[in-house]
Structure formats: structure tokens, C-alpha cells
Design an enzyme around this catalytic site. Structure first.
Site, short mmCIF file in Angstrom:
data_model
loop_
_atom_site.label_atom_id
_atom_site.label_comp_id
_atom_site.label_asym_id
_atom_site.label_seq_id
_atom_site.Cartn_x
_atom_site.Cartn_y
_atom_site.Cartn_z
N ALA A 131 24.95 10.43 14.53
CA ALA A 131 25.28 11.06 13.26
C ALA A 131 26.36 10.29 12.52
O ALA A 131 26.53 9.09 12.70
CB ALA A 131 25.68 12.51 13.50
N SER A 132 27.12 10.99 11.66
CA SER A 132 28.00 10.31 10.71
C SER A 132 29.25 9.72 11.35
O SER A 132 29.72 8.66 10.93
CB SER A 132 28.39 11.27 9.59
OG SER A 132 28.98 12.44 10.12
N LYS A 150 29.83 13.39 23.08
CA LYS A 150 29.91 12.78 21.75
C LYS A 150 30.94 11.66 21.78
O LYS A 150 32.10 11.87 22.13
CB LYS A 150 30.27 13.82 20.69
CG LYS A 150 30.28 13.24 19.27
CD LYS A 150 30.14 14.30 18.20
CE LYS A 150 31.35 15.19 18.08
NZ LYS A 150 31.28 16.05 16.86
N ASP A 282 29.77 22.61 7.85
CA ASP A 282 28.84 21.48 7.82
C ASP A 282 27.48 22.01 8.26
O ASP A 282 27.01 21.76 9.37
CB ASP A 282 29.31 20.36 8.76
CG ASP A 282 28.53 19.07 8.56
OD1 ASP A 282 27.68 19.02 7.64
OD2 ASP A 282 28.76 18.11 9.32
#
Length: 434
Positions: A131-132, A150, A282
Site C-alpha cells: 500500500a501507500s 506491516k 481512511d
């Protein structure tokens, strides 16, 4: 071992990133001009072609950071893009180009003091999602628990800072041109919240707090934080099973199932907000998981926003009066939320009242059909028609993240397209406040 020049990492340097975005904007701008010409000729316009969408995904996926978050937001708007183009852009929600495993190993070793193979019993070399700000790997702890790890992209902090500097320059220039268009306070709120997402220790704390906030809502689930395997740039959480919302919605035809998950999304947004004064800000479809046991799993807690008691209390009273269909002093309540108004009172009240009237359709009408929902379109038209006057009605900066969350909820509900008694769902939320 890979170097910091690894091609899988986001490009560094403020002007390098600006140059890539400038080139992209030229291609997208051409599409917009062609769309306008087609509209003038009486045709059906497409804001973005599929080829430009592919270019957008490639460039924003490479840049990651704030640029990629922008692409995620664009992909959620059903009124801007065709389904085919939205499907292309949806890849930005958790399918960015991955960084090399050598770089993953470097970050894990720096943060946890051991390579992935030593810190975990098992650690998948291929990411589950990218992801970002980071990518996620499946792993197994020594005690057999399956987890999601993560790992933050090296250099993403600098990239994000450069993105904010570039965007800040635009905001500053516009703000100097007109006091009415001064968006500095809102930009600062967005920038500060986004930069805070870089600290995974903070995200771990927010995840634990959010779990407490939804504890009474048994159909929602927040994964457990594994503190022993988490640090500033590595976050380990219990791995949830099931498809993300963006994948689930393509496989389910049952309206009952679509309504059930829609109800869960509403509860996941308003339950923590009214209950503990925080919201998941988000809300793209990659951050929700439909679990096999029927619960809705919530993911990605870096953007949890905590609001002032004043903001929450005034919104709570406005919500309850709306659900009871009671008359309300909309201008006074808006000012208690934190709005500043530079218009005559009744004129401002009429504009705000129409906003609530449009947004509140599912709270008043039953049954309500989200498949034919036109809230986003009508809201956009209302703001466009009254743009000059809305510049004189200014929400408090903290409202930026509230609108990001509730706007995303509306788009997700439109994506699911269920029909049913949504007023009843909102009445359930009102009962929780009684």
C-alpha cells in the site's frame, strides 16, 4: 543486500517526485479536455480513459505516499469514473509495486534486531498487500499464531514530507490570492495526520484503543496487536482471514448479505465516533474485511482520528435530533461544532440545512436504495452552485478527517448497492446513545 537505490522503493527528492506528477498531470489533463469536448458535443464523457488510468496506477503506485493515497480516494468516487476505469484504479488500494525482499529484511532487522526468518517461525517472502506507506507479509509466531507484518518502505518518511511540501506550496499560493480561499488550516490538519501515520508504535496504540471503542459492537473486529514484534517501522497484528470489501463486493449477489455488510460499515463509522470520539479516517474498501464468521474486520489504524469533546457532543445532538425528525437550530449547532460563518444567519442556515437534507436521505427514507443513490452527485452540485457562499462557511480543521471518513462511508455504501431499512440502522445507533 539491496542498497537504498533499490528500484522497488518510492522515488526520493522533492523535485523528482514533482516532475513525475507533472508529467502525469499532462496526460490526465488531456483526458479531461477531451471529456469536456465530448460533453459539449452532446456525447457521454469519460473523465479518464483506461490507458490514462493504467498510467495513473503505475505512477502513483511507484510514488506511494500521499500521491498513492490521492489515487485511492479517486478510485472510490462512482460519479467521476466508469466502472472499468474504477476497477483499474482500485489496484491502488492494496496492490502497489512491492519492495524487494532484501529491503524487507533490512527494515525488519533494524527494527526488531533480527532477520524475518529469525524473528518469526515462518515469514512469507511475497507480500499479501502493498500500500501507500508499507507492505504486509504473512508470518507465523513461535507459538503458532498467524500474523500480518506491516513493513514500512525505507525513505517513505522523506517522500511523504516532500509530497506535503509540494502540496503546501500550492495551498500557500492559493491562500495568498484570496483570504476566502485560505485552506492553510485544513491542509495543516491533513498533513499532520498523514505524517503521524509513519509511526507504527502510535498505530499500535490506536489499534488497541479502537478495539476498546468497538468492543460492544460484536459484529465488528479489530485484530490483536503483537507488541513484542512491533516497532516504529514494523507493526505485527493478528492476521484476519477473508476477502477485503473491494473483492467481496464483486462476488455477492444477495441483497440480504449486502445490506448486512452495509449495516456493519455504518456501525464501524458512527459507533466509535459517538461512543469514544474517534473515527477510522481512511475508509477505502481495502481496509475492511468480510470474515468467514460474518464479522467485519477492520484494518489499517494509522489514520484513526480523535476529536475534541465539543465536536463530538455537538454532532451527537445534531444526529439525535435528525433521527427524531425534530426541528433544530442548525446554525447554532453548526457553530457549536466549530463552524465559523460570514454570511447572514438565515442564508447560511439554508445552505447548511440543504447539506443535511441531501446527506440525511437514508436516515429519513425507508426503504433506501444505495444502488440508485445520488447523494454524492447532488452534494457536489449543491456546492458547485453555491461555491462563493460556501467559502464564507468554514468548518473547523478537525472536520477534515470526519468528512473524509463519512464521505468514504457513503461511497462504500454506494459501491455495495444494497436496498433496505437504513433508517432502522441509524435508529439503532441513536439507541446506543440513549
Amino acid at each position: 543486500m539491496a542498497s537504498d537505490s533499490d528500484d522497488s522503493l518510492p522515488p526520493q527528492g522533492r523535485f523528482t517526485r514533482l516532475r513525475k506528477l507533472a508529467g502525469l498531470s499532462m496526460q490526465v489533463g488531456t483526458d479531461v479536455l477531451m471529456s469536456s469536448a465530448k460533453r459539449l458535443a452532446g456525447g457521454t464523457p469519460e473523465l479518464l480513459s483506461k490507458s490514462s488510468a493504467e498510467k495513473l496506477v503505475a505512477t502513483l503506485g511507484e510514488l506511494k505516499g500521499a500521491a498513492m493515497k490521492l489515487g485511492q480516494a479517486i478510485s472510490m468516487d462512482p460519479d467521476l469514473l466508469t466502472p472499468e476505469v474504477r476497477q483499474v484504479l482500485a489496484r491502488l488500494q492494496n496492490q502497489a509495486p512491492a519492495m524487494s525482499y532484501d529491503m524487507v529484511t533490512r527494515v525488519v532487522r533494524q527494527e526488531l534486531g533480527a532477520a524475518p526468518e529469525d524473528a518469526f517461525r515462518e515469514f512469507s517472502r511475497e507480500p499479501l498487500a502493498a500500500a501507500s506507506l508499507g507492505q504486509v507479509h504473512r508470518a507465523v509466531l513461535e507459538d503458532g499464531r498467524v500474523v500480518a507484518v506491516k513493513v514500512q518502505y525505507p525513505g517513505i518518511a522523506e517522500s511523504l514530507t516532500h509530497d506535503m511540501e509540494n502540496l503546501g506550496l500550492v495551498v500557500k499560493t492559493v491562500s495568498k490570492a484570496s483570504r476566502l480561499m485560505d485552506g492553510s488550516a485544513y491542509f495543516n490538519e491533513f498533513r499532520d495526520e498523514l505524517l503521524l501515520e509513519l509511526d507504527y508504535r502510535r498505530e499500535a496504540s490506536l489499534a488497541e484503543g479502537f478495539a476498546r471503542g468497538v468492543a460492544e459492537l460484536k459484529d465488528l473486529y479489530v485484530p490483536q496487536v503483537i507488541a513484542s514484534h512491533s516497532a516504529e517501522r514494523v507493526l505485527t497484528l493478528e492476521l484476519l482471514e477473508g476477502p477485503t470489501l473491494k473483492d467481496w463486493v464483486t462476488t455477492v449477489d444477495s441483497n440480504d448479505e449486502r445490506f448486512r455488510v452495509s449495516r456493519q460499515l455504518i456501525r464501524a463509522t458512527y459507533g466509535p465516533f459517538f461512543g469514544s470520539g474517534e473515527i477510522h479516517a481512511d475508509p477505502h474498501p481495502g481496509n475492511f474485511m468480510v470474515m468467514p464468521d460474518g464479522r467485519l474486520g477492520l484494518l489499517d489504524f494509522g489514520s484513526i482520528k480523535r476529536f475534541s469533546p465539543r465536536f463530538v457532543d455537538a454532532n451527537r445532538r445534531m444526529f439525535l435530533q435528525s433521527m427524531r425528525l425534530e426541528p433544530m437550530d442548525i446554525l447554532r449547532l453548526s457553530q457549536e461544532v466549530g463552524f465559523t460563518v460570514e454570511l447572514p444567519g438565515e442564508e447560511a442556515a439554508d445552505l447548511i440545512r440543504e447539506v443535511l437534507h441531501i446527506a440525511g436521505r437514508p436516515m429519513r427514507l425507508t426503504p433506501y436504495d444505495y444502488m440508485s443513490c445520488e447523494i454524492t452527485r447532488d452534494m457536489r452540485n449543491h456546492f458547485t452552485r453555491n461555491a462563493a457562499r460556501f467559502l464564507k462557511i468554514k468548518p473547523p480543521p478537525e472536520a477534515v478527517m470526519f468528512f473524509r471518513s463519512t464521505g468514504g462511508l457513503a461511497q462504500n455504501l454506494r459501491l455495495i448497492g444494497a436496498r433496505g431499512d437504513f433508517r432502522g440502522v441509524f435508529l439503532e445507533m441513536a439507541e446506543l446513545l440513549s
